[in-house]
Write an enzyme that holds these catalytic residues in place. Structure first.
Site, PDB file in Angstrom:
ATOM      1  CE  LYS A  20       0.946  53.499  27.886  1.00  0.00           C
ATOM      2  NZ  LYS A  20       0.145  54.139  26.745  1.00  0.00           N
ATOM      3  N   GLY A  35       9.109  54.709  29.439  1.00  0.00           N
ATOM      4  CA  GLY A  35       9.185  53.324  30.072  1.00  0.00           C
ATOM      5  C   GLY A  35       7.698  53.278  30.697  1.00  0.00           C
ATOM      6  CD  GLU A  36       2.906  50.361  29.409  1.00  0.00           C
ATOM      7  OE1 GLU A  36       1.935  50.201  29.581  1.00  0.00           O
ATOM      8  OE2 GLU A  36       3.344  50.411  28.405  1.00  0.00           O
ATOM      9  N   GLY A  37       5.595  50.641  33.470  1.00  0.00           N
ATOM     10  CA  GLY A  37       5.755  49.390  34.578  1.00  0.00           C
ATOM     11  C   GLY A  37       4.366  49.086  34.869  1.00  0.00           C
ATOM     12  CB  SER A  38       3.186  46.506  37.570  1.00  0.00           C
ATOM     13  OG  SER A  38       4.037  47.283  38.744  1.00  0.00           O
ATOM     14  CG  ASP A  63      11.738  46.562  45.465  1.00  0.00           C
ATOM     15  OD1 ASP A  63      12.450  45.692  45.397  1.00  0.00           O
ATOM     16  OD2 ASP A  63      11.005  47.116  44.898  1.00  0.00           O
TER      17      ASP A  63
END
Length: 440
Positions: free
Chosen positions: A62, A56-59, A176
Site C-alpha cells: 500500500k 493507492g495499492e500495488g502488487s 520500465d
C-alpha cells in the site's frame, strides 16, 4: 427478570421506562432511523510521521499519505510487508535494489527517497518518499480521449527526457518507463518512480549491455520481445519513452495483442502506424524512437535536437486537470492527515490510549538499508559484516536494534498503564512537538 419485577415495570409509562436503564432493555427501531457512519480510524504515529489515508495499492504493498511532524512536509509512504514480498518473484531483491539506487539519486525529475523505517516486530518496512499528488496514468484515465493536448504532452515529455538523461548519466537503466510510473507534483513537475526493476551498470562497464528485463510487456522493444540474450539498456528506455509519447499524444498503443504472446509477436515484427493528426514532426520523432534496429534508434541527444522537441507548442486545447481523489472525490486532493492532526491537538491525558496508536520499535536506517543488510558497494570481498566506521541502524528512541524490547504490544501497553506519568510525558512531548510545528 422475574415475574414480580415485570409486573412492577408494567406500571411505568413509556417515558419512565426509558429512564430505567439503557442496559436493561433492547429497543427495536425501524431501519430507516439508523444512521450508518464508517468507523473513524485513530491517529497513528510511525516514528516522527503522522499517518494519513490510502493513496493507492500495488502488487508490492500500500501507499499512504504521511505528515512529517517536524517539518509539516507532506510525504507518501510505501508500506511493504516481508511476508508479501516473499511471495513475489524477486520481491525482496527488487525492493533492496530500489532503496540502494534511490539513496544516491538527486534530480528534480526523479522521485526522492526521504526515509526508510523498519518495524522488526511486524516485519514491515516504510519507504518514505516525497509526495506526488497524482499519477500520469490516472490523469489519462480521467478523460474519454485517454490522451493529453500536444502542449501538455510536450511539457511532460521534456521532463521525462531530463530525468531519463540523468539516470543514464548515473549508469542506471530504468527498464520500465510508462505513464503508470510517472508521477506529478502539485506544481506539475514530473517524477520518474518505481526503480524496482532498474539496473545499475558496473562503473567500469564498457557499454550499456543488459541481460535481464522485467518491464511491462506493452512497453518492451523488439530485441526483448524476440528473446535476445543481450541488448542495449539505454535504447530499451528510449523505446519505452517512445511508446509513452505515442500513448499520451494519441490515446493508443503502437502495438497491441489479445494476449502477451500475440503482443510480443507484433512488437517483434516492428510494424506500426501513426495517426495522421499527429503531424509530420511528431511522427518523425516517434519513428526515430520506435526504430526496430537499436543501433539506429534515436539517442537522448538526437531527441533533444529534434524539431518537435525544441518547438514551443501553442496551447490550443484545454489542459487535462488533476482529477478528484478516487477515494474521497475531493477535487483539491486535500491533506488527509489533517483530521488526525486535529485529534492529536484535542489531546487529553486520560484518553491517551484511545487517541492514537504508536509503533514503538521503529528503526531508522541511516544508510537506507534493511537492518543487518550491508550495502553491496560497502561490503567486503570476504563477506564480512559492516565495518566499525559504517553507519548503524538506530531506533527512533536512540537504541540499537539489538536493544529492542521483545515484549508484545499488549505487554508494552500494560507496562505503560502501570506507569501513567511516563505515558503522559511521552504523549505530551509528541503532541507538543506537533503544536510547535503548527505555530511556526
Amino acid at each position: 427478570m422475574d415475574m414480580q419485577e415485570s409486573q412492577q415495570l408494567g406500571m411505568f409509562g413509556e417515558s419512565e421506562l426509558m429512564s430505567v436503564g439503557m442496559d436493561t432493555f433492547i429497543h427495536r427501531i425501524d431501519s430507516t432511523e439508523v444512521i450508518y457512519q464508517p468507523r473513524r480510524k485513530r491517529a497513528k504515529l510511525i516514528g516522527k510521521y503522522l499517518m494519513g489515508d490510502l493513496l493507492g495499492e500495488g502488487s508490492y504493498g500500500k501507499v499512504k499519505e504521511m505528515l512529517d511532524s517536524e517539518t509539516l512536509c507532506r510525504r507518501a509512504v510505501k508500506i511493504l510487508k516481508k511476508k508479501k514480498l516473499r511471495r513475489i518473484p524477486n520481491g525482496e531483491a527488487n525492493v533492496k535494489k530500489e532503496i540502494q539506487l534511490l539513496r544516491r539519486l538527486r534530480h528534480k525529475n526523479v522521485i526522492q527517497l526521504v526515509d526508510v523505517l523498519y518495524n522488526e516486530e511486524k516485519q514491515k518496512m516504510y519507504m518514505v518518499m516525497e509526495y506526488c499528488v497524482c499519477g500520469m496514468q490516472e490523469m489519462l484515465d480521467s478523460v474519454p480521449e485517454k490522451r493529453f493536448p500536444v502542449f501538455q504532452a510536450h511539457g511532460y515529455f521534456c521532463q521525462l527526457i531530463d530525468g531519463l538523461e540523468y539516470l543514464h548519466s548515473q549508469g542506471i537503466v530504468h527498464k520500465d518507463i510508462k505513464p503508470g510510473n510517472l508521477l506529478l507534483t502539485t506544481n506539475g513537475t514530473l517524477k520518474i518512480s518505481d526503480l524496482g526493476v532498474a539496473e545499475a551498470l558496473h562503473p567500469f562497464a564498457e557499454d550499456d549491455t543488459c541481460r535481464t528485463s522485467q518491464g511491462s510487456p506493452a512497453f518492451q522493444p523488439p530485441e526483448i520481445a524476440n528473446g535476445l540474450d543481450t541488448f542495449s539498456g539505454f535504447k530499451v528506455d528510449i523505446w519505452s519513452a517512445g511508446v509513452t509519447l505515442y500513448n499520451i499524444t494519441t490515446g493508443l498503443y503502437p502495438f497491441e495483442g489479445d494476449n502477451i504472446y500475440k503482443l510480443f509477436e507484433n512488437i517483434g515484427k516492428g510494424d506500426f502506424t501513426i495517426p495522421e493528426d499527429c503531424g509530420p514532426p511528431l511522427s518523425d520523432l516517434l519513428r526515430g524512437m520506435l526504430e526496430y534496429d537499436p543501433a539506429k534508434r534515436f539517442s537522448i541527444q538526437q531527441i533533444r535536437q529534434h524539431n518537435w522537441f525544441r518547438k514551443k507548442h501553442a496551447q490550443a486545447e484545454t489542459l487535462v486537470p488533476i482529477p478528484p481523489s478516487p477515494e474521497t472525490k475531493d477535487k483539491w486532493r486535500s491533506m488527509t492527515a489533517v483530521p488526525y492532526l486535529e485529534d492529536l491537538h484535542g489531546y487529553n491525558e486520560d484518553e491517551d490510549d484511545d487517541l492514537y496508536d504508536i509503533e514503538d520499535d521503529i528503526i531508522y536506517t541511516q544508510d537506507f538499508t534493511v537492518p543487518g543488510q550491508v550495502p553491496e558497494e560497502e561490503a567486503g570481498q570476504n563477506g564480512q559484516s559492516r565495518g566499525r566506521g559504517l553507519p548503524k541502524a538506530i531506533c527512533m528512541n536512540g537504541t540499537e536494534p539489538g536493544q529492542l524490547s521483545t515484549k508484545s504490544k499488549a505487554e508494552r501497553r500494560a507496562s505503560a498503564s502501570s506507569n501513567p506519568s511516563r505515558k503522559a510525558c511521552s504523549a505530551s512531548s509528541k503532541i507538543r512537538k506537533l503544536s510547535t510545528c503548527k505555530q511556526q
